[in-house]
Design a protein around this motif. Structure first.
Motif, PDB file in Angstrom:
ATOM      1  N   GLN A  47      -3.028  16.975   0.617  1.00  0.00           N
ATOM      2  CA  GLN A  47      -2.573  17.832  -0.715  1.00  0.00           C
ATOM      3  C   GLN A  47      -1.546  17.154  -1.198  1.00  0.00           C
ATOM      4  O   GLN A  47      -1.658  17.454  -1.987  1.00  0.00           O
ATOM      5  CB  GLN A  47      -2.927  19.429  -0.350  1.00  0.00           C
ATOM      6  N   ASP A  48      -0.805  16.703  -0.325  1.00  0.00           N
ATOM      7  CA  ASP A  48       0.554  16.274  -0.971  1.00  0.00           C
ATOM      8  C   ASP A  48       0.534  15.325  -1.123  1.00  0.00           C
ATOM      9  O   ASP A  48       0.583  14.381  -0.481  1.00  0.00           O
ATOM     10  CB  ASP A  48       1.847  17.010  -0.211  1.00  0.00           C
ATOM     11  N   PHE A  49      -0.329  14.800  -2.057  1.00  0.00           N
ATOM     12  CA  PHE A  49      -0.224  13.088  -2.595  1.00  0.00           C
ATOM     13  C   PHE A  49       0.756  12.285  -2.654  1.00  0.00           C
ATOM     14  O   PHE A  49       0.952  11.585  -2.966  1.00  0.00           O
ATOM     15  CB  PHE A  49      -1.516  12.699  -3.708  1.00  0.00           C
ATOM     16  N   ASN A  50       1.900  13.134  -3.792  1.00  0.00           N
ATOM     17  CA  ASN A  50       3.180  11.773  -4.066  1.00  0.00           C
ATOM     18  C   ASN A  50       3.716  11.541  -2.232  1.00  0.00           C
ATOM     19  O   ASN A  50       3.850  10.495  -2.681  1.00  0.00           O
ATOM     20  CB  ASN A  50       4.505  12.855  -4.110  1.00  0.00           C
ATOM     21  N   ALA A  51       3.594  12.515  -1.719  1.00  0.00           N
ATOM     22  CA  ALA A  51       4.731  12.374  -0.305  1.00  0.00           C
ATOM     23  C   ALA A  51       3.116  11.450   0.234  1.00  0.00           C
ATOM     24  O   ALA A  51       3.708  10.160   0.851  1.00  0.00           O
ATOM     25  CB  ALA A  51       4.389  13.480   0.468  1.00  0.00           C
ATOM     26  N   LYS A  52       2.031  11.215   0.082  1.00  0.00           N
ATOM     27  CA  LYS A  52       1.223  10.057   1.012  1.00  0.00           C
ATOM     28  C   LYS A  52       1.744   9.056   0.276  1.00  0.00           C
ATOM     29  O   LYS A  52       1.517   8.111   1.080  1.00  0.00           O
ATOM     30  CB  LYS A  52       0.223  11.214   0.925  1.00  0.00           C
ATOM     31  N   ILE A  53       1.763   8.952  -1.260  1.00  0.00           N
ATOM     32  CA  ILE A  53       1.367   8.288  -1.901  1.00  0.00           C
ATOM     33  C   ILE A  53       2.695   7.161  -1.769  1.00  0.00           C
ATOM     34  O   ILE A  53       3.148   5.632  -0.923  1.00  0.00           O
ATOM     35  CB  ILE A  53       1.182   8.108  -3.230  1.00  0.00           C
ATOM     36  N   ILE A  54       3.756   7.510  -1.654  1.00  0.00           N
ATOM     37  CA  ILE A  54       5.359   6.966  -1.515  1.00  0.00           C
ATOM     38  C   ILE A  54       5.407   6.425   0.220  1.00  0.00           C
ATOM     39  O   ILE A  54       5.969   5.760   0.250  1.00  0.00           O
ATOM     40  CB  ILE A  54       6.889   7.709  -1.723  1.00  0.00           C
ATOM     41  N   GLY A  55       4.991   7.653   0.994  1.00  0.00           N
ATOM     42  CA  GLY A  55       4.762   6.728   2.364  1.00  0.00           C
ATOM     43  C   GLY A  55       3.788   5.961   2.822  1.00  0.00           C
ATOM     44  O   GLY A  55       4.533   4.639   3.639  1.00  0.00           O
ATOM     45  N   THR A  56       3.196   6.003   1.544  1.00  0.00           N
ATOM     46  CA  THR A  56       2.151   4.511   1.425  1.00  0.00           C
ATOM     47  C   THR A  56       2.697   3.595   1.808  1.00  0.00           C
ATOM     48  O   THR A  56       2.576   2.191   2.173  1.00  0.00           O
ATOM     49  CB  THR A  56       0.855   4.705   1.474  1.00  0.00           C
ATOM     50  N   LEU A  57       3.149   3.580   0.600  1.00  0.00           N
ATOM     51  CA  LEU A  57       3.680   2.365  -0.628  1.00  0.00           C
ATOM     52  C   LEU A  57       4.603   1.971   0.538  1.00  0.00           C
ATOM     53  O   LEU A  57       5.386   0.531   0.292  1.00  0.00           O
ATOM     54  CB  LEU A  57       4.570   2.183  -1.902  1.00  0.00           C
ATOM     55  N   SER A  58       5.668   2.506   1.264  1.00  0.00           N
ATOM     56  CA  SER A  58       7.234   2.200   1.989  1.00  0.00           C
ATOM     57  C   SER A  58       6.907   1.443   3.229  1.00  0.00           C
ATOM     58  O   SER A  58       7.223   0.509   3.491  1.00  0.00           O
ATOM     59  CB  SER A  58       7.902   3.880   2.144  1.00  0.00           C
ATOM     60  N   ARG A  59       5.437   2.368   4.260  1.00  0.00           N
ATOM     61  CA  ARG A  59       4.994   1.234   5.047  1.00  0.00           C
ATOM     62  C   ARG A  59       4.345  -0.502   4.897  1.00  0.00           C
ATOM     63  O   ARG A  59       4.726  -0.663   5.231  1.00  0.00           O
ATOM     64  CB  ARG A  59       3.821   2.441   5.456  1.00  0.00           C
ATOM     65  N   LEU A  60       4.093  -0.073   3.358  1.00  0.00           N
ATOM     66  CA  LEU A  60       3.087  -1.189   3.633  1.00  0.00           C
ATOM     67  C   LEU A  60       4.292  -2.219   3.115  1.00  0.00           C
ATOM     68  O   LEU A  60       3.853  -4.002   3.243  1.00  0.00           O
ATOM     69  CB  LEU A  60       2.492  -1.602   1.905  1.00  0.00           C
ATOM     70  N   LYS A  61       5.740  -1.940   2.504  1.00  0.00           N
ATOM     71  CA  LYS A  61       6.785  -2.791   2.390  1.00  0.00           C
ATOM     72  C   LYS A  61       7.399  -3.255   3.177  1.00  0.00           C
ATOM     73  O   LYS A  61       7.553  -4.630   3.767  1.00  0.00           O
ATOM     74  CB  LYS A  61       7.736  -2.236   1.122  1.00  0.00           C
ATOM     75  N   ASP A  62       7.241  -2.483   4.592  1.00  0.00           N
ATOM     76  CA  ASP A  62       7.613  -2.629   5.601  1.00  0.00           C
ATOM     77  C   ASP A  62       6.826  -3.666   6.145  1.00  0.00           C
ATOM     78  O   ASP A  62       7.279  -3.973   7.385  1.00  0.00           O
ATOM     79  CB  ASP A  62       8.291  -1.144   6.206  1.00  0.00           C
ATOM     80  N   GLU A  63       5.574  -3.359   6.399  1.00  0.00           N
ATOM     81  CA  GLU A  63       5.070  -4.191   7.582  1.00  0.00           C
ATOM     82  C   GLU A  63       4.304  -5.331   6.202  1.00  0.00           C
ATOM     83  O   GLU A  63       3.905  -6.437   6.787  1.00  0.00           O
ATOM     84  CB  GLU A  63       3.226  -3.477   6.593  1.00  0.00           C
ATOM     85  N   GLY A  64       5.515  -6.160   5.092  1.00  0.00           N
ATOM     86  CA  GLY A  64       5.237  -6.725   4.586  1.00  0.00           C
ATOM     87  C   GLY A  64       4.189  -7.215   3.807  1.00  0.00           C
ATOM     88  O   GLY A  64       3.442  -8.586   3.528  1.00  0.00           O
ATOM     89  N   LEU A  65       3.353  -6.933   3.572  1.00  0.00           N
ATOM     90  CA  LEU A  65       2.350  -6.719   2.303  1.00  0.00           C
ATOM     91  C   LEU A  65       1.451  -6.456   0.615  1.00  0.00           C
ATOM     92  O   LEU A  65       2.562  -5.490   1.141  1.00  0.00           O
ATOM     93  CB  LEU A  65       1.183  -5.350   3.391  1.00  0.00           C
ATOM     94  N   ASN A  66       2.430  -7.600   0.285  1.00  0.00           N
ATOM     95  CA  ASN A  66       2.890  -7.649  -0.656  1.00  0.00           C
ATOM     96  C   ASN A  66       1.866  -7.187  -1.173  1.00  0.00           C
ATOM     97  O   ASN A  66       1.635  -8.300  -2.284  1.00  0.00           O
ATOM     98  CB  ASN A  66       3.762  -9.130  -1.097  1.00  0.00           C
ATOM     99  N   TYR A  67       1.190  -5.950  -1.716  1.00  0.00           N
ATOM    100  CA  TYR A  67       0.241  -5.895  -2.711  1.00  0.00           C
ATOM    101  C   TYR A  67       0.624  -5.622  -4.162  1.00  0.00           C
ATOM    102  O   TYR A  67       1.853  -5.157  -4.477  1.00  0.00           O
ATOM    103  CB  TYR A  67      -1.063  -5.227  -1.894  1.00  0.00           C
ATOM    104  N   THR A  68      -0.088  -6.490  -5.212  1.00  0.00           N
ATOM    105  CA  THR A  68      -0.076  -5.735  -6.298  1.00  0.00           C
ATOM    106  C   THR A  68      -0.711  -4.083  -6.993  1.00  0.00           C
ATOM    107  O   THR A  68      -0.162  -4.130  -8.418  1.00  0.00           O
ATOM    108  CB  THR A  68      -0.044  -6.781  -7.363  1.00  0.00           C
ATOM    109  N   HIS A  69      -1.260  -4.284  -6.730  1.00  0.00           N
ATOM    110  CA  HIS A  69      -2.267  -3.252  -6.987  1.00  0.00           C
ATOM    111  C   HIS A  69      -2.253  -2.823  -5.550  1.00  0.00           C
ATOM    112  O   HIS A  69      -2.926  -3.150  -4.764  1.00  0.00           O
ATOM    113  CB  HIS A  69      -3.807  -3.389  -7.463  1.00  0.00           C
TER     114      HIS A  69
END
Length: 711
Positions: A47-69
């Protein structure tokens, strides 16, 4: 996976990334031949999409997954609320965020065979059990104690939603009841005529012998001829046609989606009113039941008004009475719960407000059916033409609503437009025009003195102006739109005529020629009322004279037209508490020969227009936007501190756009008024208790509350 099947049409190379060692923060990615995918996908029901999206983006960055989209697919409705997180994804993470929310999936259900097939599988696995009668009973009509009535209530809501405005209410009600009785039927599971008559009969326990049975038989014959019902002549039994069953599922599914929106709005209201920490501990299902309990009692009150003429209005005291008769949810007190329910009923969310209005209509029809199977016969006896005089308590909100940008939120305005379109003639007396002009002037005085040494309640229109984002120093400029310096009362009269087709029409002749005992009784009542309100003696006699002119004048004007308690052709529309008790008071004073009460409440008029004979002349969009509640009490109990906060918010808002500035102040003040809600409810109910105690001659605690709301 449902989301992946939808996206695969657009991205054939989409692959799942779930594995034994985790998904590294994403659920899928689009394969790239160079081994460096640039598009990732996340599927979430959070339900809290803001927190979920920011958490996902942070995790992807930490994992070195450099998606553009990043494609974010969710069953939540996000819409424009996702603008800020999209901007943050672009600026802070250099990622283009593509949000695919609930509306995206609904709009594309049948665009490709793969998506249609995925939707059908999802419906069969999850939706069908929920849309079966057993599942609907848990989600619908929670104010009803009997399970079989809940499915009937759903069908009443669905039927009335699409009903043509010139269609008989009796016919549409029995269509709904018969379809409810056939809800889970098919060619292998049928019901006989006798079974259906007994099923409907349990929900319509009144009527002359054989009336319900005949109406059921007639409905079956008509619907079988039109197609939604199949009649198996060999067994003389009935079932829903496949197409009708599928259409019913779609309507029920949409209804349940709207129920979810109500839940989301309720959660937001609770958080604003009580704070996030307390809100997290509350059972939202119990709070939702409280909202439906008020709608149930509102329907019962409407039917009671039709029968006995005693007006009803959804206000803090009435809502509190409903909630007090039921078990209160844990961790919330009566004033808090009352404020929450009122805030939900008057939400700015148009979709939620429309849904609750339809549900309220269904509860009202359900209440009618428990008293008579021929609903149409009852409602046609209610007035469908005539004259309505408006009290000051109704006119002031009309002026205040000019500050609201969204026309669908102008509740009193919508009601007056609908009444006028239906052919009712709207009037005000010269006394009401005078009161409106004086109220505008009081607002000017308050603004000029900045409230210093002010005694009594802050003028309603000044409060409305400031809380909508207006600059206090510019209140007089706004006031001048309705009343100038030279002929202010004439200006007010002209404005009401031009904007709302409300003419100025005196009732002094009728009032002066009324029986002396009637006039004396009501003059005494209004003297006592204004004495309790601590009205200044210098203006008390004017207000008493105005109230006597309206109440006595309307009674005298319609004296020869009475047919039934609600069949009169002249009314006084008001939310004044004293006015609502006129009928009982007159009968106590004048005995069995006393005339019927002249008063009509906005809530009753709104419900009458939605369901009664007046609806035939109203556009469908206007009908569905008519409010379930027009109570202004919580707005009226704003404090000087809240007005000061509005000015502070205005000063801290940095924008060159006056429109955006006003919107920012308004939205913040709406949130803070919700926090004020329980205290305002307490103040309103304390005033009500004091007034009742005075009427009954009982001692009451002292109160600093002033007069009735908005006047």
């Amino acid at each position: 996976m449902f989301a992946a099947e939808f996206l695969a049409v657009e991205y054939p190379s989409l692959r799942s990334t779930a594995g034994a060692n985790g998904d590294r923060g994403r659920d899928g990615e689009v394969y790239s031949i160079d081994g460096a995918p640039s598009i990732g996908a996340q599927y979430s029901v959070a339900q809290d999409f803001n927190a979920k999206i920011i958490g996902t983006l942070s995790r992807l960055k930490d994992e070195g997954l450099n998606y553009t989209h990043l494609i974010y697919a969710t069953n939540q409705y996000i819409g424009a609320d996702g603008d800020k997180v999209r901007e943050r994804a672009r600026v802070d993470f250099q990622v283009i965020l593509d949000v695919r929310d609930r509306s995206w999936f609904l709009e594309r259900e049948n665009t490709y065979p793969q998506r249609a097939a995925a939707s059908e599988r999802l419906i069969a696995r999850y939706a069908d059990p929920l849309l079966a009668a057993s599942g609907l009973r848990e989600r619908t009509g929670t104010a009803l104690s009997q399970d079989d009535g809940r499915v009937a209530l759903l069908h009443l809501a669905l039927e009335n939603r699409d009903v043509e405005t010139d269609r008989s209410l009796t016919r549409s009600c029995f269509d709904a009841l018969v379809l409810a009785a056939l809800h889970d039927t098919d060619s292998a599971n049928t019901k006989t005529l006798k079974q259906l008559q007994e099923d409907v009969g349990r929900r319509v326990p009144t009527g002359v012998e054989g009336q319900v049975e005949a109406l059921v038989a007639g409905t079956l014959k008509r619907l079988a001829k039109k197609g939604p019902i199949k009649h198996l002549r060999d067994s003389d039994s009935f079932h829903l046609a496949y197409g009708a069953a599928e259409e019913m599922k779609a309507k029920a599914a949409q209804f349940l989606l709207e129920e979810n929106e109500v839940g989301d709005e309720l959660r937001s209201v609770v958080e604003d009113t009580l704070g996030s920490d307390r809100a997290a501990k509350l059972d939202l299902a119990e709070l939702r039941n409280s909202v439906e309990a008020v709608l149930f009692d509102r329907g019962e009150a409407f039917v009671a008004t039709v029968n006995n003429g005693v007006p009803f209005q959804v206000d803090p005291d009435q809502v509190a009475g409903t909630l007090q008769r039921r078990k209160l949810p844990a961790l919330v007190n009566l004033n808090e719960l009352t404020a929450i329910v009122l805030a939900v009923l008057r939400t700015a969310n148009v979709a939620v407000r429309r849904h609750l209005a339809r549900l309220g209509d269904a509860y009202t029809l359900f209440a009618f059916l428990r008293q008579t199977p021929d609903v149409q016969k009852v409602v046609v006896e209610i007035f469908s033409e005539g004259d309505i005089w408006l009290d000051t308590s109704v006119v002031l909100p009309l002026i205040g609503e000019t500050l609201i940008d969204d026309p669908s939120r102008r509740e009193f305005t919508l009601l007056m437009r609908a009444a006028s379109d239906a052919g009712l003639r709207l009037h005000v007396t010269e006394g009401v025009v005078e009161e409106v002009e004086r109220h505008l002037n009081r607002g000017y005085v308050y603004a000029s003195t900045n409230g210093s040494d002010w005694r009594g309640r802050i003028p309603f229109l000044y409060t409305a102006y400031v809380l909508s984002g207006g600059l206090p120093s510019q209140f007089n400029d706004w006031r001048n739109e309705f009343a100038g310096r030279s002929r202010p009362e004439e200006d007010v009269s002209d404005y009401l005529e031009e904007e709302f087709s409300i003419s100025t029409r005196s009732l002094l002749h009728e009032s002066d020629n009324a029986p002396l005992e009637l006039r004396a009784a009501l003059q005494e009542l209004w003297n006592e009322a204004h004495d309790r309100r601590r009205t200044e003696s210098s203006i008390r006699h004017r207000l008493v004279a105005h109230d006597v002119e309206n109440s006595v004048g309307v009674i005298q004007y319609r004296k020869s037209l009475a047919r039934s308690p609600m069949g009169h052709r002249a009314w006084w529309l008001t939310v004044d508490k004293t006015a609502s008790r006129l009928g009982v008071y007159i009968k106590d004073r004048l005995g069995s020969q006393a005339p019927d009460s002249p008063t009509l409440s906005p809530d009753f008029l709104a419900q009458l227009i939605r369901l009664g004979p007046l609806r035939k002349a109203i556009e469908h969009e206007t009908l569905i936007d008519l409010p379930s509640s027009t109570d202004m009490t919580l707005f009226d109990y704003a404090t000087p501190a809240l007005l000061a906060e509005a000015e502070s918010v205005r000063e801290k808002t940095h924008t060159d756009s006056e429109r955006l500035l006003k919107r920012g102040v308004r939205d913040e003040m709406d949130r803070r008024r919700r926090q004020l809600g329980p205290a305002a409810v307490g103040g309103a109910r304390a005033l009500e208790a004091r007034v009742l105690s005075a009427i009954e001659g009982k001692p009451a605690e002292a109160s600093n509350a002033e007069s009735s709301p908005v006047v």
